[in-house]
Design a protein around this motif. Sequence first.
Motif, PDB file in Angstrom:
ATOM      1  N   VAL A  81       0.830  -1.208   0.000  1.00 17.54           N
ATOM      2  CA  VAL A  81       0.000   0.000   0.000  1.00 17.54           C
ATOM      3  C   VAL A  81       0.865   1.258   0.000  1.00 17.54           C
ATOM      4  O   VAL A  81       0.594   2.213  -0.738  1.00 17.54           O
ATOM      5  CB  VAL A  81      -0.961  -0.009   1.216  1.00 17.54           C
ATOM      6  N   ILE A  82       1.911   1.269   0.797  1.00 19.18           N
ATOM      7  CA  ILE A  82       2.798   2.434   0.862  1.00 19.18           C
ATOM      8  C   ILE A  82       3.467   2.663  -0.491  1.00 19.18           C
ATOM      9  O   ILE A  82       3.515   3.791  -0.994  1.00 19.18           O
ATOM     10  CB  ILE A  82       3.846   2.262   1.980  1.00 19.18           C
ATOM     11  N   ALA A  83       3.962   1.605  -1.104  1.00 24.53           N
ATOM     12  CA  ALA A  83       4.619   1.737  -2.410  1.00 24.53           C
ATOM     13  C   ALA A  83       3.637   2.260  -3.466  1.00 24.53           C
ATOM     14  O   ALA A  83       3.998   3.103  -4.299  1.00 24.53           O
ATOM     15  CB  ALA A  83       5.203   0.401  -2.843  1.00 24.53           C
ATOM     16  N   SER A  84       2.403   1.799  -3.416  1.00 20.64           N
ATOM     17  CA  SER A  84       1.384   2.266  -4.370  1.00 20.64           C
ATOM     18  C   SER A  84       1.063   3.740  -4.164  1.00 20.64           C
ATOM     19  O   SER A  84       0.944   4.501  -5.129  1.00 20.64           O
ATOM     20  CB  SER A  84       0.109   1.436  -4.227  1.00 20.64           C
ATOM     21  N   ALA A  85       0.923   4.153  -2.922  1.00 20.66           N
ATOM     22  CA  ALA A  85       0.629   5.561  -2.630  1.00 20.66           C
ATOM     23  C   ALA A  85       1.774   6.460  -3.088  1.00 20.66           C
ATOM     24  O   ALA A  85       1.546   7.542  -3.641  1.00 20.66           O
ATOM     25  CB  ALA A  85       0.357   5.744  -1.137  1.00 20.66           C
ATOM     26  N   VAL A  86       3.001   6.020  -2.881  1.00 19.83           N
ATOM     27  CA  VAL A  86       4.157   6.807  -3.313  1.00 19.83           C
ATOM     28  C   VAL A  86       4.182   6.922  -4.832  1.00 19.83           C
ATOM     29  O   VAL A  86       4.488   7.989  -5.376  1.00 19.83           O
ATOM     30  CB  VAL A  86       5.473   6.205  -2.779  1.00 19.83           C
ATOM     31  N   GLN A  87       3.845   5.854  -5.530  1.00 20.37           N
ATOM     32  CA  GLN A  87       3.798   5.913  -6.995  1.00 20.37           C
ATOM     33  C   GLN A  87       2.781   6.943  -7.466  1.00 20.37           C
ATOM     34  O   GLN A  87       3.036   7.699  -8.401  1.00 20.37           O
ATOM     35  CB  GLN A  87       3.456   4.544  -7.577  1.00 20.37           C
ATOM     36  N   LEU A  88       1.618   6.992  -6.822  1.00 20.69           N
ATOM     37  CA  LEU A  88       0.604   7.983  -7.186  1.00 20.69           C
ATOM     38  C   LEU A  88       1.119   9.403  -6.968  1.00 20.69           C
ATOM     39  O   LEU A  88       0.949  10.273  -7.822  1.00 20.69           O
ATOM     40  CB  LEU A  88      -0.673   7.763  -6.377  1.00 20.69           C
ATOM     41  N   VAL A  89       1.740   9.639  -5.830  1.00 22.93           N
ATOM     42  CA  VAL A  89       2.285  10.964  -5.532  1.00 22.93           C
ATOM     43  C   VAL A  89       3.368  11.328  -6.538  1.00 22.93           C
ATOM     44  O   VAL A  89       3.403  12.443  -7.061  1.00 22.93           O
ATOM     45  CB  VAL A  89       2.844  11.025  -4.090  1.00 22.93           C
ATOM     46  N   GLU A  90       4.236  10.380  -6.826  1.00 19.51           N
ATOM     47  CA  GLU A  90       5.335  10.640  -7.752  1.00 19.51           C
ATOM     48  C   GLU A  90       4.814  10.985  -9.155  1.00 19.51           C
ATOM     49  O   GLU A  90       5.282  11.934  -9.790  1.00 19.51           O
ATOM     50  CB  GLU A  90       6.254   9.424  -7.812  1.00 19.51           C
ATOM     51  N   MET A  91       3.826  10.236  -9.638  1.00 13.66           N
ATOM     52  CA  MET A  91       3.258  10.526 -10.964  1.00 13.66           C
ATOM     53  C   MET A  91       2.581  11.892 -10.989  1.00 13.66           C
ATOM     54  O   MET A  91       2.713  12.644 -11.955  1.00 13.66           O
ATOM     55  CB  MET A  91       2.266   9.422 -11.374  1.00 13.66           C
ATOM     56  N   TYR A  92       1.881  12.235  -9.919  1.00 11.81           N
ATOM     57  CA  TYR A  92       1.192  13.525  -9.847  1.00 11.81           C
ATOM     58  C   TYR A  92       2.196  14.683  -9.869  1.00 11.81           C
ATOM     59  O   TYR A  92       2.029  15.649 -10.619  1.00 11.81           O
ATOM     60  CB  TYR A  92       0.331  13.593  -8.581  1.00 11.81           C
ATOM     61  N   VAL A  93       3.223  14.595  -9.044  1.00 17.22           N
ATOM     62  CA  VAL A  93       4.214  15.665  -8.971  1.00 17.22           C
ATOM     63  C   VAL A  93       4.986  15.767 -10.280  1.00 17.22           C
ATOM     64  O   VAL A  93       5.241  16.869 -10.772  1.00 17.22           O
ATOM     65  CB  VAL A  93       5.170  15.450  -7.772  1.00 17.22           C
ATOM     66  N   LYS A  94       5.330  14.637 -10.870  1.00 17.83           N
ATOM     67  CA  LYS A  94       6.090  14.644 -12.129  1.00 17.83           C
ATOM     68  C   LYS A  94       5.298  15.307 -13.247  1.00 17.83           C
ATOM     69  O   LYS A  94       5.849  16.068 -14.043  1.00 17.83           O
ATOM     70  CB  LYS A  94       6.460  13.223 -12.526  1.00 17.83           C
ATOM     71  N   LYS A  95       4.002  15.053 -13.280  1.00 17.01           N
ATOM     72  CA  LYS A  95       3.166  15.611 -14.347  1.00 17.01           C
ATOM     73  C   LYS A  95       2.834  17.080 -14.118  1.00 17.01           C
ATOM     74  O   LYS A  95       2.878  17.889 -15.041  1.00 17.01           O
ATOM     75  CB  LYS A  95       1.864  14.815 -14.461  1.00 17.01           C
ATOM     76  N   ASN A  96       2.502  17.455 -12.894  1.00 19.22           N
ATOM     77  CA  ASN A  96       2.008  18.798 -12.609  1.00 19.22           C
ATOM     78  C   ASN A  96       3.070  19.788 -12.138  1.00 19.22           C
ATOM     79  O   ASN A  96       2.864  20.997 -12.258  1.00 19.22           O
ATOM     80  CB  ASN A  96       0.871  18.727 -11.588  1.00 19.22           C
ATOM     81  N   TYR A  97       4.163  19.310 -11.568  1.00 20.78           N
ATOM     82  CA  TYR A  97       5.198  20.191 -11.028  1.00 20.78           C
ATOM     83  C   TYR A  97       6.595  19.679 -11.386  1.00 20.78           C
ATOM     84  O   TYR A  97       7.363  19.278 -10.498  1.00 20.78           O
ATOM     85  CB  TYR A  97       5.066  20.314  -9.506  1.00 20.78           C
ATOM     86  N   PRO A  98       6.969  19.690 -12.671  1.00 26.51           N
ATOM     87  CA  PRO A  98       8.281  19.149 -13.079  1.00 26.51           C
ATOM     88  C   PRO A  98       9.484  19.775 -12.358  1.00 26.51           C
ATOM     89  O   PRO A  98      10.408  19.043 -11.981  1.00 26.51           O
ATOM     90  CB  PRO A  98       8.337  19.417 -14.586  1.00 26.51           C
ATOM     91  N   PRO A  99       9.505  21.113 -12.122  1.00 26.20           N
ATOM     92  CA  PRO A  99      10.673  21.647 -11.391  1.00 26.20           C
ATOM     93  C   PRO A  99      10.788  21.092  -9.964  1.00 26.20           C
ATOM     94  O   PRO A  99      11.881  20.794  -9.490  1.00 26.20           O
ATOM     95  CB  PRO A  99      10.431  23.159 -11.353  1.00 26.20           C
ATOM     96  N   LEU A 100       9.645  20.945  -9.295  1.00 26.73           N
ATOM     97  CA  LEU A 100       9.647  20.373  -7.949  1.00 26.73           C
ATOM     98  C   LEU A 100      10.087  18.913  -8.002  1.00 26.73           C
ATOM     99  O   LEU A 100      10.843  18.454  -7.151  1.00 26.73           O
ATOM    100  CB  LEU A 100       8.257  20.489  -7.312  1.00 26.73           C
ATOM    101  N   PHE A 101       9.632  18.198  -9.008  1.00 29.19           N
ATOM    102  CA  PHE A 101      10.018  16.794  -9.182  1.00 29.19           C
ATOM    103  C   PHE A 101      11.538  16.672  -9.307  1.00 29.19           C
ATOM    104  O   PHE A 101      12.158  15.820  -8.684  1.00 29.19           O
ATOM    105  CB  PHE A 101       9.323  16.203 -10.416  1.00 29.19           C
ATOM    106  N   ARG A 102      12.144  17.560 -10.095  1.00 26.09           N
ATOM    107  CA  ARG A 102      13.602  17.551 -10.252  1.00 26.09           C
ATOM    108  C   ARG A 102      14.296  17.972  -8.957  1.00 26.09           C
ATOM    109  O   ARG A 102      15.346  17.435  -8.601  1.00 26.09           O
ATOM    110  CB  ARG A 102      14.014  18.453 -11.411  1.00 26.09           C
TER     111      ARG A 102
END
Length: 195
Positions: A81-102
């Motif tokens: 469950v933790i790994a799945s939640a992190v994947q969701l957060v990571e995909m969201y940040v990567k798509k919507n906030y690329p500078p923050l993701f970097r």
Amino acid sequence: MARESLWQILLTTILSGNFVLAMFLGMCPFLGVTHSVSVAFPLGLATTFVIVIASLSAYLLNWVLGLAHLEFLRLICYIVVIASAVQLVEMYVKKNYPPLFRALGIYLPLITTNCAVLGVALFQTARDYDFMQSITFAIGGGVGFTLALVLLASVRERVELADVPESVQGTVLVLMLAGVLSLAFMGFAGLGGGA
């Protein structure tokens, strides 16, 4: 311990029972991402989201696994469950906030291995918290984690402007600052009426 009030759980988890400054869980992002508040705060929010999802899921999984007499699968289910939640957060940040993701770099996917996140699920199960206590514990844990990150980032930003002796620059100074913050938070012990 299941008789604690919600306010008691919230205050204790944010202050004297802070996962980072009292239990020393989640030290990797605490020491690694706190160069600036602009990076520390979003990572704290992302971790808080994952902690709350992990807490909700742990409560429900605990109940379902208890009904099926499969309690031995608890830890594996929590990790999935933790790994799945992190994947969701990571995909969201990567798509919507690329500078923050970097800016977050490796620390965003490392939320999966953050022991504070797994600690919430295990502690609430061990303390036999009900649903509301579990959510309060998770929110307090996330807020406390974010507070610790932001405080250390704020202090580090100020110290960069100061004339610091060369012998204590870098990691030495960060560890000294973390120790002072930890001592300050331990001063809150006993707050909330708990003995």
